[in-house]
Structures are given as structure tokens and as C-alpha cells.
Design a protein around this motif. Structure first.
Motif, mmCIF file in Angstrom:
data_model
loop_
_atom_site.group_PDB
_atom_site.id
_atom_site.type_symbol
_atom_site.label_atom_id
_atom_site.label_comp_id
_atom_site.label_asym_id
_atom_site.label_seq_id
_atom_site.Cartn_x
_atom_site.Cartn_y
_atom_site.Cartn_z
ATOM 1 N N SER A 4 0.858 -1.192 0.000
ATOM 2 C CA SER A 4 0.000 0.000 0.000
ATOM 3 C C SER A 4 0.887 1.233 0.000
ATOM 4 O O SER A 4 1.434 1.603 1.043
ATOM 5 C CB SER A 4 -0.914 0.007 1.227
ATOM 6 N N PRO A 5 1.059 1.867 -1.136
ATOM 7 C CA PRO A 5 1.967 3.014 -1.207
ATOM 8 C C PRO A 5 1.425 4.200 -0.422
ATOM 9 O O PRO A 5 0.215 4.409 -0.332
ATOM 10 C CB PRO A 5 2.026 3.322 -2.703
ATOM 11 N N ALA A 29 -12.013 13.946 0.460
ATOM 12 C CA ALA A 29 -13.118 13.004 0.271
ATOM 13 C C ALA A 29 -12.798 11.985 -0.811
ATOM 14 O O ALA A 29 -13.181 10.808 -0.709
ATOM 15 C CB ALA A 29 -14.397 13.771 -0.080
ATOM 16 N N ALA A 30 -12.081 12.431 -1.838
ATOM 17 C CA ALA A 30 -11.737 11.519 -2.936
ATOM 18 C C ALA A 30 -10.562 10.609 -2.598
ATOM 19 O O ALA A 30 -10.480 9.481 -3.099
ATOM 20 C CB ALA A 30 -11.411 12.335 -4.191
ATOM 21 N N LEU A 31 -9.641 11.084 -1.738
ATOM 22 C CA LEU A 31 -8.437 10.316 -1.423
ATOM 23 C C LEU A 31 -8.133 10.458 0.074
ATOM 24 O O LEU A 31 -7.168 11.103 0.465
ATOM 25 C CB LEU A 31 -7.270 10.834 -2.272
ATOM 26 N N PRO A 32 -8.949 9.847 0.940
ATOM 27 C CA PRO A 32 -8.802 10.073 2.389
ATOM 28 C C PRO A 32 -7.503 9.543 2.974
ATOM 29 O O PRO A 32 -7.074 9.994 4.032
ATOM 30 C CB PRO A 32 -10.017 9.327 2.979
ATOM 31 N N GLN A 33 -6.854 8.576 2.301
ATOM 32 C CA GLN A 33 -5.617 8.001 2.842
ATOM 33 C C GLN A 33 -4.391 8.855 2.572
ATOM 34 O O GLN A 33 -3.307 8.600 3.095
ATOM 35 C CB GLN A 33 -5.391 6.587 2.271
ATOM 36 N N ALA A 34 -4.535 9.905 1.761
ATOM 37 C CA ALA A 34 -3.379 10.727 1.391
ATOM 38 C C ALA A 34 -3.074 11.758 2.465
ATOM 39 O O ALA A 34 -3.981 12.301 3.106
ATOM 40 C CB ALA A 34 -3.631 11.425 0.061
ATOM 41 N N VAL A 87 4.198 8.144 -3.570
ATOM 42 C CA VAL A 87 3.580 8.810 -4.715
ATOM 43 C C VAL A 87 3.218 10.232 -4.311
ATOM 44 O O VAL A 87 2.638 10.461 -3.246
ATOM 45 C CB VAL A 87 2.313 8.063 -5.184
ATOM 46 N N TYR A 88 3.568 11.189 -5.171
ATOM 47 C CA TYR A 88 3.274 12.598 -4.921
ATOM 48 C C TYR A 88 2.252 13.071 -5.942
ATOM 49 O O TYR A 88 2.405 12.834 -7.148
ATOM 50 C CB TYR A 88 4.533 13.453 -5.042
#
Length: 330
Positions: A4-5, A29-34, A87-88
Motif C-alpha cells: 500500500s503506497p 473526500a476523494a483520497l482520504p488516505q493521502a 507517490v506525490y
């Protein structure tokens, strides 16, 4: 990319109080893990405070960095120095980009098929329709055409600010410009060093009413011309200095026609100043030809060194970076 990056969402922001809150909420909301990292580029409004409150309100893992040196390049450099991720994702804080495009943008990097993914605003026609500054369309076309011609590629949008990058690409890409030349420079660096680039068509909408662009048509037109100059000088010295060399030698030959004619007809040179000018132009042209050869050789040498460095990394020659050690060094 196995496992899981870790993902980092980088948002450089300068006086974006009107839009920063909605940008944070929508992308979280679209990418809560970032991890969401807002770089407050010495805003004179309350952009930084609003960003901190928005991060807390939506429960996002993130922070606000302060970068006092002006310019988007400086803001992004600060984020790349301070943030560790696999990942950026880089976006603008003006609500012109949409989180709905994130899955398509992330897919090539997560699949190991790309080092740099660029959001293509032009193929859909949105940018041409939404952008209210026609000279920017012209500047985009000029720079894009030059890059495609020099590197024999067919990129559609080299100035998009919506990008997804691998950690390897971020760690090896120098950010040398302070301002909005960042996107163009990173694209050229990727092409010159054979990183894999994928373009993904995205939606684009203009800034909301009341939000003002930091770009200036005439200043940025001068920057476009300066960028074209630097591209030729730094990445294709053989074309840049070789062209100057040919033009000077041709001018020298033209200037030398009259002294040569005098000598053939009268066995004496009456136009001595023209003879001196022709000699000077020809010698200067030969000097530029020598500069072209030397700089091309230096470029090739450093390109070979970079290729060997990348090869050592690919076979495990670089150990994983410890975040605490990296933060102390930054």
C-alpha cells in the motif's frame, strides 16, 4: 508498485483564501488516505489559517508548511524536501482541477507504468474554452511545439499543474526555477532523462468569480520566451550554439565578398573595414562551433552518469530513506 503506497497531496497556495477550504475537502473526500500538505507561499490573506482549520474539520492527515520565498517552484521544492511518500500528487489551490480525475491519474503510477503522469487539459477542449487569457494558449502552443520538435515526442499539455509523480522521479528532479516554469522544467527533465510520461485527459474549469490568477500575460509571455531560450541552451546546445555559429560564419562570408572581389579585380583590398569584419565574424562563428561541441560532450557525460545512478537504484543500490533522518537533513 507492491503493498500500500503512501500518498502525498501537495497544494502550493498563495492568497487562495476563497478556494483552499473547498479544495482540501473535495480532495480529502476523494483520497482520504493521502497526506495533504498545503504550502502557504507567504500569503497576505488567511490562506494558511483556513487550510489548518479545513484539515482539522475534515479529519485529514496533513499539515501546512510556510515558504517565505516567493514562487511556486520554491513552494513545491519545500514540500518535496519535507514530505516523504511513495507517490506525490501536485495540484493547484484555485479549484480548477477535479478530484474525480484522480483514479485515472494514479492508475499508471500505481501499476508501475509511469514515473510522471500529467493531467492533459487541452485534449478535452476545456482549457481553451475556460481560459480567459488567449495569449497563454499561444505561449502553451509555442513551448509545446518546441519541446515536441526537440525530443521527437507528441505531448499535448506540458504546462499542466495537475501531476502525479513517483518518489524516484521527485528525488531525482532538480527544481531550479522559482516560479511557474516548474511544470515545463520537470517535463523537459523527464524527457531528457527518459522517465516514462503518461498524459491523462482531465476536466478543467476556470477560477471561480472573485478569485484572481497570479499570472501576468506580459510577464509570463517574457517567461515563455526565456523558457524557450533556456530549453535550447541547456538541453540542446548543439542546436542553440550551432545555429549561432552557422549564422555568424554566413555573415562573415557575405561581408567577405567585397574584399575578395577587390583583391581579385585590383590585387588590392580597398574595403579594409569589411575585411576585418568578415574575419571577426568568421572567427566568432568558429568559437561558437567549439562551444557547441564542448557543451554537447558535457551534456552527454552527465546524462551517462545519471543513467548509471538510476541503474544502481533499480538493482537495489539505494537503501530506503528513514523519514526522521531525511527531515533532519532537510
Amino acid at each position: 508498485m507492491s503493498g500500500s503506497p503512501t500518498l502525498a497531496l501537495i497544494i502550493p497556495a498563495y492568497n487562495e483564501a476563497l478556494t483552499i477550504v473547498e479544495v482540501i475537502h473535495r480532495f480529502h473526500a476523494a483520497l482520504p488516505q493521502a497526506e495533504i500538505v498545503v504550502v502557504d507561499n507567504r500569503s497576505s490573506d488567511n490562506t494558511g489559517d483556513l487550510a489548518r482549520k479545513a484539515l482539522a474539520d475534515c479529519g485529514a492527515h496533513g499539515r501546512v508548511l510556510l515558504e517565505c520565498r516567493p514562487g511556486k517552484g520554491n513552494a513545491v521544492r519545500r514540500a518535496f524536501h519535507d514530505v516523504i511518500a511513495d507517490v506525490y500528487i501536485m495540484i493547484d489551490a484555485d479549484m480548477t482541477y477535479h478530484p474525480e480525475d484522480l483514479p485515472a491519474m494514479l492508475a499508471p503510477v500505481l501499476a508501475g507504468e509511469a514515473d510522471l503522469v500529467v493531467g492533459d487539459r487541452l485534449s478535452t477542449g476545456d482549457y481553451r474554452k475556460e481560459n480567459k487569457r488567449p495569449f497563454h494558449n499561444l505561449g502553451n502552443a509555442l513551448v509545446k511545439g518546441l519541446i515536441n520538435w526537440l525530443f521527437k515526442v507528441d505531448l499535448r499539455d506540458v504546462m499542466s499543474g495537475y501531476r502525479v509523480m513517483t518518489r524516484c522521479f521527485v528525488e531525482h528532479t532538480p527544481i531550479l526555477r522559482a516560479g511557474f516554469e516548474l511544470e515545463t522544467e520537470s517535463t523537459i527533465f523527464a524527457l531528457d532523462n527518459r522517465f516514462r510520461i503518461v498524459e491523462v485527459p482531465i476536466r478543467y474549469t476556470d477560477r471561480p468569480e472573485g478569485s484572481f490568477s497570479k499570472l501576468n500575460t506580459f510577464q509570463d509571455g517574457a517567461r515563455v520566451l526565456a523558457t524557450i531560450f533556456r530549453i535550447l541552451r541547456d538541453y540542446r546546445p548543439s542546436v542553440f550554439f550551432g545555429t549561432i555559429s552557422v549564422l555568424l560564419i554566413l555573415a562573415g562570408l557575405l561581408a567577405g565578398i567585397f574584399p575578395i572581389y577587390d583583391y581579385i579585380k585590383f590585387r588590392y583590398v580597398y574595403r579594409v573595414p569589411m575585411a576585418i569584419l568578415a574575419t571577426g565574424l568568421t572567427l566568432l562563428g568558429m568559437m561558437f562551433a567549439g562551444i557547441s561541441l564542448i557543451l554537447t560532450s558535457i551534456n552527454n557525460y552527465f546524462r551517462a552518469l545519471f543513467e548509471m545512478q538510476m541503474m544502481r537504484r533499480s538493482v537495489g543500490g539505494i537503501a530506503p530513506v528513514d523519514p526522521a533522518t531525511h527531515a533532519r537533513q532537510s
